[in-house]
Design a protein around this motif. Structure first.
Motif, PDB file in Angstrom:
ATOM      1  N   UNK A  42       0.717  -1.048   0.131  1.00 63.28           N
ATOM      2  CA  UNK A  42      -0.385   0.049  -0.153  1.00 63.28           C
ATOM      3  C   UNK A  42       1.343   0.957  -0.627  1.00 63.28           C
ATOM      4  N   UNK A  43       0.889   1.725  -0.999  1.00 68.85           N
ATOM      5  CA  UNK A  43       1.957   3.160  -1.428  1.00 68.85           C
ATOM      6  C   UNK A  43       0.669   4.562  -1.285  1.00 68.85           C
ATOM      7  N   UNK A  44       0.413   5.214  -0.107  1.00 69.16           N
ATOM      8  CA  UNK A  44      -0.196   6.158   0.203  1.00 69.16           C
ATOM      9  C   UNK A  44       0.471   7.511   0.770  1.00 69.16           C
ATOM     10  N   UNK A  45      -0.060   8.483   1.506  1.00 67.32           N
ATOM     11  CA  UNK A  45       0.475   9.867   1.740  1.00 67.32           C
ATOM     12  C   UNK A  45      -0.663  10.249   2.651  1.00 67.32           C
ATOM     13  N   UNK A  46      -0.073  11.359   3.327  1.00 70.10           N
ATOM     14  CA  UNK A  46      -0.718  12.307   4.020  1.00 70.10           C
ATOM     15  C   UNK A  46      -2.337  12.712   4.481  1.00 70.10           C
ATOM     16  N   UNK A  47      -2.373  12.711   2.941  1.00 70.58           N
ATOM     17  CA  UNK A  47      -3.405  13.002   2.529  1.00 70.58           C
ATOM     18  C   UNK A  47      -5.127  12.647   1.928  1.00 70.58           C
ATOM     19  N   UNK A  48      -4.649  11.291   2.710  1.00 74.14           N
ATOM     20  CA  UNK A  48      -5.440  10.385   1.915  1.00 74.14           C
ATOM     21  C   UNK A  48      -6.938  10.826   2.740  1.00 74.14           C
ATOM     22  N   UNK A  49      -7.114  11.128   3.262  1.00 72.98           N
ATOM     23  CA  UNK A  49      -7.966  10.840   4.444  1.00 72.98           C
ATOM     24  C   UNK A  49      -7.924   9.588   5.113  1.00 72.98           C
TER      25      UNK A  49
END
Length: 130
Positions: A42-49
């Motif tokens: 899972x590649x994600x960032x801080x602004x994914x909710x």
């Protein structure tokens, strides 16, 4: 172990999202872990909710899970999931050509088998398959 039906279907069918930019069949860029035979990344960032439902679906798949927190702002992952953060994690996401966060990858033998990108709304984009 109960599996999430839509994620199981996605993993079994190998149907990529239409707008995924990650190239199927490509080897993963350099990363800090040893790859098991089959895993979910899972590649994600801080602004994914709120990714609670997505994490639940991914963890229910019964495969090893890797978390890549890209874009230099720490964001949480579920307890027990090691998170890779920092400039190298962001470089990994960019080398994959991730087009949207979050991105879920099914990987086997270090190669991308399937990719799903975008906002998680309770399914993985497989309309009419629930």
């Amino acid at each position: 172990m109960k599996r999430a039906p839509l994620l199981t279907l996605l993993l079994a069918l190998g149907t990529p999202a239409a707008d995924a930019r990650v190239r199927l069949g490509d080897l993963l860029p350099a990363h800090p872990w040893s790859a098991p035979d089959r895993e979910v990344i899972v590649v994600y960032s801080h602004d994914c909710g709120d990714l609670g439902d997505l994490w639940g679906a991914v963890l229910a798949a019964g495969l090893p899970v890797r978390a890549v927190n890209a874009e230099d702002v720490p964001a949480p992952a579920p307890r027990g999931v090691n998170v890779w953060r920092g400039p190298e994690a962001t470089s990994f996401a960019r080398a994959l050509r991730v087009g949207a966060y979050p991105t879920v990858l099914l990987v086997q033998g270090g190669r991308v088998l399937n990719a799903w990108e975008g906002t998680f709304k309770g399914d993985l984009g497989l309309a009419g398959t629930s």
